[in-house]
Design a protein around this motif. Structure first.
Motif, PDB file in Angstrom:
ATOM      1  N   LYS A 148       0.804  -1.221   0.000  1.00  0.00           N
ATOM      2  CA  LYS A 148       0.000   0.000   0.000  1.00  0.00           C
ATOM      3  C   LYS A 148       0.840   1.276   0.000  1.00  0.00           C
ATOM      4  O   LYS A 148       0.306   2.364  -0.209  1.00  0.00           O
ATOM      5  CB  LYS A 148      -0.940  -0.005   1.211  1.00  0.00           C
ATOM      6  CG  LYS A 148      -1.995  -1.095   1.150  1.00  0.00           C
ATOM      7  CD  LYS A 148      -3.012  -0.974   2.262  1.00  0.00           C
ATOM      8  CE  LYS A 148      -2.448  -1.397   3.604  1.00  0.00           C
ATOM      9  NZ  LYS A 148      -3.497  -1.401   4.658  1.00  0.00           N
ATOM     10  N   SER A 149       2.149   1.132   0.220  1.00  0.00           N
ATOM     11  CA  SER A 149       3.025   2.319   0.220  1.00  0.00           C
ATOM     12  C   SER A 149       4.333   2.075  -0.536  1.00  0.00           C
ATOM     13  O   SER A 149       5.260   2.856  -0.428  1.00  0.00           O
ATOM     14  CB  SER A 149       3.344   2.722   1.663  1.00  0.00           C
ATOM     15  OG  SER A 149       3.986   1.666   2.354  1.00  0.00           O
ATOM     16  N   ARG A 150       4.401   1.003  -1.303  1.00  0.00           N
ATOM     17  CA  ARG A 150       5.653   0.596  -1.956  1.00  0.00           C
ATOM     18  C   ARG A 150       6.083   1.573  -3.039  1.00  0.00           C
ATOM     19  O   ARG A 150       5.266   2.164  -3.746  1.00  0.00           O
ATOM     20  CB  ARG A 150       5.494  -0.807  -2.536  1.00  0.00           C
ATOM     21  CG  ARG A 150       6.768  -1.397  -3.136  1.00  0.00           C
ATOM     22  CD  ARG A 150       6.662  -2.897  -3.228  1.00  0.00           C
ATOM     23  NE  ARG A 150       6.667  -3.500  -1.885  1.00  0.00           N
ATOM     24  CZ  ARG A 150       6.202  -4.715  -1.619  1.00  0.00           C
ATOM     25  NH1 ARG A 150       5.671  -5.458  -2.577  1.00  0.00           N
ATOM     26  NH2 ARG A 150       6.248  -5.182  -0.385  1.00  0.00           N
ATOM     27  N   LYS A 151       7.389   1.738  -3.170  1.00  0.00           N
ATOM     28  CA  LYS A 151       7.978   2.545  -4.237  1.00  0.00           C
ATOM     29  C   LYS A 151       8.512   1.562  -5.284  1.00  0.00           C
ATOM     30  O   LYS A 151       9.544   0.929  -5.106  1.00  0.00           O
ATOM     31  CB  LYS A 151       9.094   3.430  -3.679  1.00  0.00           C
ATOM     32  CG  LYS A 151       8.671   4.278  -2.468  1.00  0.00           C
ATOM     33  CD  LYS A 151       7.492   5.189  -2.792  1.00  0.00           C
ATOM     34  CE  LYS A 151       7.062   6.028  -1.584  1.00  0.00           C
ATOM     35  NZ  LYS A 151       6.215   5.297  -0.629  1.00  0.00           N
ATOM     36  N   TYR A 152       7.790   1.424  -6.379  1.00  0.00           N
ATOM     37  CA  TYR A 152       8.028   0.353  -7.343  1.00  0.00           C
ATOM     38  C   TYR A 152       9.088   0.678  -8.398  1.00  0.00           C
ATOM     39  O   TYR A 152       9.571  -0.232  -9.078  1.00  0.00           O
ATOM     40  CB  TYR A 152       6.732   0.021  -8.065  1.00  0.00           C
ATOM     41  CG  TYR A 152       5.755  -0.791  -7.247  1.00  0.00           C
ATOM     42  CD1 TYR A 152       5.887  -2.160  -7.121  1.00  0.00           C
ATOM     43  CD2 TYR A 152       4.668  -0.178  -6.617  1.00  0.00           C
ATOM     44  CE1 TYR A 152       4.986  -2.925  -6.388  1.00  0.00           C
ATOM     45  CE2 TYR A 152       3.750  -0.925  -5.882  1.00  0.00           C
ATOM     46  CZ  TYR A 152       3.925  -2.287  -5.779  1.00  0.00           C
ATOM     47  OH  TYR A 152       3.021  -3.037  -5.061  1.00  0.00           O
ATOM     48  N   SER A 153       9.429   1.935  -8.567  1.00  0.00           N
ATOM     49  CA  SER A 153      10.312   2.319  -9.668  1.00  0.00           C
ATOM     50  C   SER A 153      11.649   1.591  -9.596  1.00  0.00           C
ATOM     51  O   SER A 153      12.291   1.526  -8.546  1.00  0.00           O
ATOM     52  CB  SER A 153      10.546   3.831  -9.660  1.00  0.00           C
ATOM     53  OG  SER A 153       9.318   4.523  -9.788  1.00  0.00           O
ATOM     54  N   ASN A 154      12.036   1.009 -10.728  1.00  0.00           N
ATOM     55  CA  ASN A 154      13.309   0.294 -10.875  1.00  0.00           C
ATOM     56  C   ASN A 154      13.460  -0.887  -9.917  1.00  0.00           C
ATOM     57  O   ASN A 154      14.559  -1.201  -9.470  1.00  0.00           O
ATOM     58  CB  ASN A 154      14.484   1.269 -10.702  1.00  0.00           C
ATOM     59  CG  ASN A 154      14.576   2.249 -11.857  1.00  0.00           C
ATOM     60  OD1 ASN A 154      14.520   1.859 -13.027  1.00  0.00           O
ATOM     61  ND2 ASN A 154      14.709   3.531 -11.527  1.00  0.00           N
ATOM     62  N   THR A 155      12.344  -1.582  -9.615  1.00  0.00           N
ATOM     63  CA  THR A 155      12.409  -2.760  -8.744  1.00  0.00           C
ATOM     64  C   THR A 155      12.056  -4.050  -9.488  1.00  0.00           C
ATOM     65  O   THR A 155      12.077  -5.122  -8.894  1.00  0.00           O
ATOM     66  CB  THR A 155      11.470  -2.605  -7.533  1.00  0.00           C
ATOM     67  OG1 THR A 155      10.114  -2.546  -8.000  1.00  0.00           O
ATOM     68  CG2 THR A 155      11.800  -1.364  -6.718  1.00  0.00           C
ATOM     69  N   ASN A 156      11.714  -3.948 -10.765  1.00  0.00           N
ATOM     70  CA  ASN A 156      11.330  -5.106 -11.577  1.00  0.00           C
ATOM     71  C   ASN A 156      10.279  -5.955 -10.872  1.00  0.00           C
ATOM     72  O   ASN A 156      10.505  -7.130 -10.550  1.00  0.00           O
ATOM     73  CB  ASN A 156      12.557  -5.966 -11.911  1.00  0.00           C
ATOM     74  CG  ASN A 156      12.269  -7.004 -12.994  1.00  0.00           C
ATOM     75  OD1 ASN A 156      11.406  -6.791 -13.845  1.00  0.00           O
ATOM     76  ND2 ASN A 156      12.978  -8.117 -12.948  1.00  0.00           N
ATOM     77  N   PRO A 157       9.083  -5.401 -10.638  1.00  0.00           N
ATOM     78  CA  PRO A 157       8.032  -6.150  -9.944  1.00  0.00           C
ATOM     79  C   PRO A 157       7.569  -7.358 -10.768  1.00  0.00           C
ATOM     80  O   PRO A 157       7.829  -7.437 -11.982  1.00  0.00           O
ATOM     81  CB  PRO A 157       6.902  -5.127  -9.818  1.00  0.00           C
ATOM     82  CG  PRO A 157       7.519  -3.798 -10.071  1.00  0.00           C
ATOM     83  CD  PRO A 157       8.642  -4.045 -11.003  1.00  0.00           C
ATOM     84  N   PRO A 158       6.873  -8.295 -10.130  1.00  0.00           N
ATOM     85  CA  PRO A 158       6.277  -9.407 -10.883  1.00  0.00           C
ATOM     86  C   PRO A 158       5.317  -8.889 -11.954  1.00  0.00           C
ATOM     87  O   PRO A 158       4.798  -7.770 -11.872  1.00  0.00           O
ATOM     88  CB  PRO A 158       5.524 -10.193  -9.810  1.00  0.00           C
ATOM     89  CG  PRO A 158       6.194  -9.825  -8.530  1.00  0.00           C
ATOM     90  CD  PRO A 158       6.618  -8.407  -8.689  1.00  0.00           C
ATOM     91  N   TYR A 159       5.069  -9.732 -12.945  1.00  0.00           N
ATOM     92  CA  TYR A 159       4.168  -9.332 -14.030  1.00  0.00           C
ATOM     93  C   TYR A 159       3.506 -10.567 -14.630  1.00  0.00           C
ATOM     94  O   TYR A 159       3.841 -11.707 -14.295  1.00  0.00           O
ATOM     95  CB  TYR A 159       4.919  -8.538 -15.099  1.00  0.00           C
ATOM     96  CG  TYR A 159       6.065  -9.278 -15.758  1.00  0.00           C
ATOM     97  CD1 TYR A 159       5.868 -10.021 -16.917  1.00  0.00           C
ATOM     98  CD2 TYR A 159       7.345  -9.242 -15.208  1.00  0.00           C
ATOM     99  CE1 TYR A 159       6.915 -10.709 -17.520  1.00  0.00           C
ATOM    100  CE2 TYR A 159       8.408  -9.916 -15.805  1.00  0.00           C
ATOM    101  CZ  TYR A 159       8.178 -10.648 -16.959  1.00  0.00           C
ATOM    102  OH  TYR A 159       9.226 -11.330 -17.548  1.00  0.00           O
ATOM    103  N   LEU A 160       2.565 -10.331 -15.526  1.00  0.00           N
ATOM    104  CA  LEU A 160       1.771 -11.381 -16.137  1.00  0.00           C
ATOM    105  C   LEU A 160       2.397 -11.796 -17.467  1.00  0.00           C
ATOM    106  O   LEU A 160       2.756 -10.934 -18.286  1.00  0.00           O
ATOM    107  CB  LEU A 160       0.359 -10.838 -16.375  1.00  0.00           C
ATOM    108  CG  LEU A 160      -0.799 -11.792 -16.627  1.00  0.00           C
ATOM    109  CD1 LEU A 160      -1.097 -12.613 -15.380  1.00  0.00           C
ATOM    110  CD2 LEU A 160      -2.036 -10.973 -17.021  1.00  0.00           C
ATOM    111  N   SER A 161       2.523 -13.079 -17.694  1.00  0.00           N
ATOM    112  CA  SER A 161       3.053 -13.537 -18.977  1.00  0.00           C
ATOM    113  C   SER A 161       2.031 -13.285 -20.079  1.00  0.00           C
ATOM    114  O   SER A 161       0.820 -13.198 -19.827  1.00  0.00           O
ATOM    115  CB  SER A 161       3.395 -15.024 -18.929  1.00  0.00           C
ATOM    116  OG  SER A 161       2.217 -15.821 -18.935  1.00  0.00           O
TER     117      SER A 161
END
Length: 259
Positions: A148-161
């Motif tokens: 709810k407060s994460r800083k996602y930039s440049n962290t390569n989050p999970p994604y959908l194939s």
């Protein structure tokens, strides 16, 4: 308050809000290399639009934010097309049968990926509606409140194939909701494979006639652990922005008395 819809009942007095509030604090989640939202009073000379400062009878704020990078938002295919399409024009219905599933991303190389096999298995676990399931909510593990407060930039989050997105489309899911900043890889050279696959967009500059104009993707939701996987009724609320995306407030309702 119970409402009867088709062959099931929903209790409207027990909403489950899975949106993340937008704030101007460091607790606001951020993606896509931008700064936090700005919420500040209008200033005209000595006049400040803030009651607590003693110079106004009303609070009168300007708000600067980006729907894609600052929290829960719902987008239409106009997000990736050359021609303009508005979420306010594409989303005309707001209540849907929905299924919540939980998936732990699979490690593939340096990435964490939600695969077709995982989605297919999770969708088959719980009982389906007698009517068609219209919306799919994907909760990813681990499911820390820090989302709810994460800083996602440049962290390569999970994604959908891409294959998972095709499967979801072919399952006739019209509305996809996920607790990640994007269904696609953060750095993907502009391929946007999952977005294109879900919306059935073959050419972003010359839209094919079978592209899914009414389908939506909602990103950056948060579903608490105590909410069980299974069938729900979804109210997908947006603000009336003529834009490819809008901040949104998806609300789930438990379903009972399936026939």
């Amino acid at each position: 308050m119970l409402a009867k819809i088709n062959n099931f009942e929903i209790d409207l007095s027990k909403p489950i809000d899975i949106s993340i509030p937008l704030t101007n604090t460091d607790e606001n989640p951020i993606a896509w290399y931008i700064e936090k939202p700005v919420i500040e009073p209008v200033v005209f000379g000595d006049w400040v639009g803030k009651v607590s400062e003693g110079k106004s009878s009303t609070n009168f704020n300007n708000i600067f934010f980006n729907p894609h990078g600052h929290g829960t938002h719902t987008e239409c295919l106009g997000h990736i097309t050359n021609d303009f399409y508005s979420i306010n024009q594409c989303l005309k219905q707001f209540f849907f049968t929905a299924k919540l599933i939980t998936i732990e991303s699979e490690k593939i190389g340096e990435d964490l990926v939600i695969t077709k096999k995982q989605v297919e298995k999770a969708m088959n676990i719980s009982t389906s509606f007698k009517t068609k399931t219209e919306a799919l909510i994907i909760r990813t593990l681990p499911n820390q409140a820090a989302k709810k407060s994460r800083k996602y930039s440049n962290t390569n989050p999970p994604y959908l194939s891409e294959e998972a997105a095709i499967f979801i489309r072919e399952s006739e899911i019209q509305h996809l909701l996920i607790d990640l900043p994007s269904v696609d890889r953060e750095h993907d050279e502009g391929k946007l494979l999952a977005h294109k696959a879900f919306w059935n967009v073959k050419d972003t500059y010359n839209l094919n006639p079978d592209a899914r104009l009414e389908a939506t993707i909602t990103e950056m939701v948060f579903v608490p652990d105590e909410i069980e996987d299974g069938n729900y009724f979804l109210n997908l609320q947006i603000a009336s922005f003529e834009n490819d995306a809008s901040p949104s407030k998806p609300v789930l309702y438990a379903v009972s008395n399936l026939k």
